[in-house]
Design a protein around this motif. Structure first.
Motif, PDB file in Angstrom:
ATOM      1  N   PRO A 280       0.831  -1.217   0.000  1.00 27.56           N
ATOM      2  CA  PRO A 280       0.000   0.000   0.000  1.00 27.56           C
ATOM      3  C   PRO A 280       0.865   1.266   0.000  1.00 27.56           C
ATOM      4  N   ILE A 281       1.607   1.470  -1.079  1.00 20.51           N
ATOM      5  CA  ILE A 281       2.517   2.609  -1.176  1.00 20.51           C
ATOM      6  C   ILE A 281       1.724   3.830  -1.651  1.00 20.51           C
ATOM      7  N   LYS A 282       1.789   4.895  -0.902  1.00 23.98           N
ATOM      8  CA  LYS A 282       1.046   6.109  -1.221  1.00 23.98           C
ATOM      9  C   LYS A 282       1.492   6.685  -2.567  1.00 23.98           C
ATOM     10  N   GLY A 283       0.529   6.862  -3.487  1.00 22.79           N
ATOM     11  CA  GLY A 283       0.806   7.485  -4.775  1.00 22.79           C
ATOM     12  C   GLY A 283       1.813   6.759  -5.633  1.00 22.79           C
ATOM     13  N   LYS A 284       1.793   5.431  -5.604  1.00 25.34           N
ATOM     14  CA  LYS A 284       2.875   4.676  -6.236  1.00 25.34           C
ATOM     15  C   LYS A 284       2.767   4.584  -7.756  1.00 25.34           C
ATOM     16  N   GLY A 285       1.592   4.682  -8.322  1.00 25.32           N
ATOM     17  CA  GLY A 285       1.456   4.508  -9.762  1.00 25.32           C
ATOM     18  C   GLY A 285       1.572   3.041 -10.161  1.00 25.32           C
ATOM     19  N   GLY A 286       1.769   2.802 -11.475  1.00 21.51           N
ATOM     20  CA  GLY A 286       1.849   1.438 -11.978  1.00 21.51           C
ATOM     21  C   GLY A 286       3.211   0.804 -11.748  1.00 21.51           C
ATOM     22  N   SER A 287       3.278  -0.512 -11.979  1.00 22.24           N
ATOM     23  CA  SER A 287       4.510  -1.278 -11.758  1.00 22.24           C
ATOM     24  C   SER A 287       5.268  -1.567 -13.043  1.00 22.24           C
ATOM     25  N   ASP A 288       4.846  -0.957 -14.170  1.00 16.97           N
ATOM     26  CA  ASP A 288       5.524  -1.082 -15.461  1.00 16.97           C
ATOM     27  C   ASP A 288       5.699  -2.547 -15.868  1.00 16.97           C
ATOM     28  N   TRP A 289       4.601  -3.283 -15.872  1.00 12.93           N
ATOM     29  CA  TRP A 289       4.675  -4.705 -16.232  1.00 12.93           C
ATOM     30  C   TRP A 289       5.038  -4.907 -17.697  1.00 12.93           C
ATOM     31  N   SER A 290       4.834  -3.896 -18.533  1.00 12.11           N
ATOM     32  CA  SER A 290       5.191  -4.038 -19.944  1.00 12.11           C
ATOM     33  C   SER A 290       6.697  -4.215 -20.138  1.00 12.11           C
ATOM     34  N   TYR A 291       7.475  -3.718 -19.187  1.00 11.62           N
ATOM     35  CA  TYR A 291       8.939  -3.862 -19.262  1.00 11.62           C
ATOM     36  C   TYR A 291       9.442  -5.031 -18.435  1.00 11.62           C
ATOM     37  N   SER A 292       8.628  -5.581 -17.566  1.00  8.65           N
ATOM     38  CA  SER A 292       9.089  -6.514 -16.534  1.00  8.65           C
ATOM     39  C   SER A 292       9.735  -7.775 -17.094  1.00  8.65           C
ATOM     40  N   TRP A 293       9.401  -8.156 -18.330  1.00  8.50           N
ATOM     41  CA  TRP A 293       9.983  -9.374 -18.890  1.00  8.50           C
ATOM     42  C   TRP A 293      11.444  -9.180 -19.281  1.00  8.50           C
ATOM     43  N   VAL A 294      11.852  -7.950 -19.557  1.00  6.01           N
ATOM     44  CA  VAL A 294      13.227  -7.694 -20.015  1.00  6.01           C
ATOM     45  C   VAL A 294      14.247  -8.101 -18.969  1.00  6.01           C
ATOM     46  N   PRO A 295      14.139  -7.640 -17.690  1.00  2.00           N
ATOM     47  CA  PRO A 295      15.120  -8.026 -16.687  1.00  2.00           C
ATOM     48  C   PRO A 295      14.952  -9.456 -16.170  1.00  2.00           C
ATOM     49  N   VAL A 296      14.038 -10.206 -16.740  1.00  4.98           N
ATOM     50  CA  VAL A 296      13.929 -11.635 -16.459  1.00  4.98           C
ATOM     51  C   VAL A 296      14.542 -12.434 -17.611  1.00  4.98           C
ATOM     52  N   VAL A 297      14.088 -12.157 -18.822  1.00  4.50           N
ATOM     53  CA  VAL A 297      14.544 -12.920 -19.990  1.00  4.50           C
ATOM     54  C   VAL A 297      16.011 -12.646 -20.304  1.00  4.50           C
ATOM     55  N   GLY A 298      16.412 -11.364 -20.298  1.00  2.86           N
ATOM     56  CA  GLY A 298      17.789 -11.028 -20.629  1.00  2.86           C
ATOM     57  C   GLY A 298      18.795 -11.708 -19.719  1.00  2.86           C
ATOM     58  N   PRO A 299      18.672 -11.585 -18.389  1.00  3.27           N
ATOM     59  CA  PRO A 299      19.614 -12.258 -17.508  1.00  3.27           C
ATOM     60  C   PRO A 299      19.608 -13.782 -17.621  1.00  3.27           C
ATOM     61  N   ILE A 300      18.442 -14.387 -17.839  1.00  3.76           N
ATOM     62  CA  ILE A 300      18.413 -15.844 -17.988  1.00  3.76           C
ATOM     63  C   ILE A 300      19.206 -16.260 -19.222  1.00  3.76           C
ATOM     64  N   ILE A 301      18.996 -15.562 -20.337  1.00  6.47           N
ATOM     65  CA  ILE A 301      19.740 -15.881 -21.557  1.00  6.47           C
ATOM     66  C   ILE A 301      21.240 -15.681 -21.330  1.00  6.47           C
ATOM     67  N   GLY A 302      21.602 -14.546 -20.742  1.00  5.47           N
ATOM     68  CA  GLY A 302      23.013 -14.277 -20.500  1.00  5.47           C
ATOM     69  C   GLY A 302      23.651 -15.297 -19.582  1.00  5.47           C
ATOM     70  N   GLY A 303      22.947 -15.690 -18.529  1.00  2.00           N
ATOM     71  CA  GLY A 303      23.489 -16.672 -17.599  1.00  2.00           C
ATOM     72  C   GLY A 303      23.671 -18.037 -18.223  1.00  2.00           C
ATOM     73  N   VAL A 304      22.685 -18.475 -19.003  1.00  2.00           N
ATOM     74  CA  VAL A 304      22.780 -19.790 -19.652  1.00  2.00           C
ATOM     75  C   VAL A 304      23.902 -19.801 -20.689  1.00  2.00           C
ATOM     76  N   ILE A 305      24.013 -18.728 -21.468  1.00  2.00           N
ATOM     77  CA  ILE A 305      25.111 -18.664 -22.445  1.00  2.00           C
ATOM     78  C   ILE A 305      26.461 -18.726 -21.732  1.00  2.00           C
TER      79      ILE A 305
END
Length: 256
Positions: free
Chosen positions: A214-239
């Motif tokens: 319940p953060i006062k005035g927090k706005g959205g969590s930018d889920w449209s970008y959220s896959w980038v810092p998940v997919v990119g690091p997984i690919i980099g780590g596996v490579i």
């Protein structure tokens, strides 16, 4: 408690401490009325490096992965065991990643508690979200993914190289300081375009916490970008894991 249970607790506690101190330094720099306000990106880099140092120190029992990209990179490298002699298989991988994600959520919640009044005073929703998760300086999903792949490749490739030195035994055995310095170096050199998540749990866990708290005035969590810092690091780590086995032994002076 069996070996896998010990590893779960170790990864959870280590990742929670990592995220608490890491998101904490961002809160200190980004939120209004803090003593560290406007401390700069280098302060954030150093804070995250020391957060890694602390997390590695307390999670020695599990090998101190603290990052799904490290766990998957070690799997891709052909590692046979994690932590307390636990075999590398689907169950142990899921256990490690689950502990890391849960620990990251817990760490982010404690950061919010520590800075509750400053979150309330901060007028910009973007600054509040920036405490919890990364975001790009220039939004271009393809290039943002490439940046995260490169940064995470450096992290995991060097970590695996550390672990194969004569001291052996994983991150905690080699000492936390080299890993902390590595993270500071990655942030200072490659962190500008995306804020260098280089860790899916570090970004996704706090982003979930941001959405739920319940953060006062927090706005959205930018889920449209959220896959980038998940997919990119997984690919980099596996490579990094895939190329470490054939490439590292070819380097001059590397232990055979």
């Amino acid at each position: 408690m069996d070996g896998l249970g010990i590893d779960f607790v170790s990864e959870l506690v280590g990742t929670a401490l990592l995220v608490l101190l890491g998101t904490g330094v961002v809160a200190n720099v980004a939120l209004t009325k803090n003593k560290g306000f406007n401390g700069g990106f280098l302060m954030v880099n150093i804070g995250w490096g020391l957060a890694v140092f602390a997390g590695v120190i307390v999670s020695y029992a599990s090998g101190a992965h603290l990052n799904p990209a490290v766990t998957l990179g070690l799997w891709a490298s052909g590692a046979k065991e994690f932590g307390q002699g636990v075999a590398v298989d689907f169950l142990s991988i899921i256990t490690y990643i689950g502990a890391q994600l849960l620990g990251a959520i817990i760490g982010a919640v404690f950061t919010w508690l520590a800075y509750k009044q400053h979150f309330d005073e901060e007028p910009e929703p973007a600054n509040k979200l920036g405490v919890f998760s990364t975001g790009p300086a220039i939004r271009s999903y393809g290039w943002n993914v490439i940046t995260e792949i490169i940064g995470t490749f450096v992290l995991v490739f060097v970590v695996i190289g550390f672990g194969r030195q004569p001291a052996g035994g994983g991150l905690a055995a080699l000492g936390a300081l080299p890993v902390a310095l590595l993270v500071i170096g990655i942030g200072a050199s490659l962190g500008g375009p995306t804020g260098y998540a280089i860790n899916p749990a570090r970004d996704l866990g706090p982003r979930i916490a941001h959405a739920l708290l319940p953060i006062k005035g927090k706005g959205g969590s930018d889920w449209s970008y959220s896959w980038v810092p998940v997919v990119g690091p997984i690919i980099g780590g596996v490579i990094a894991g895939l190329v470490s086995s054939p490439l590292l032994p070819l380097l001059p002076g590397f232990p055979k």
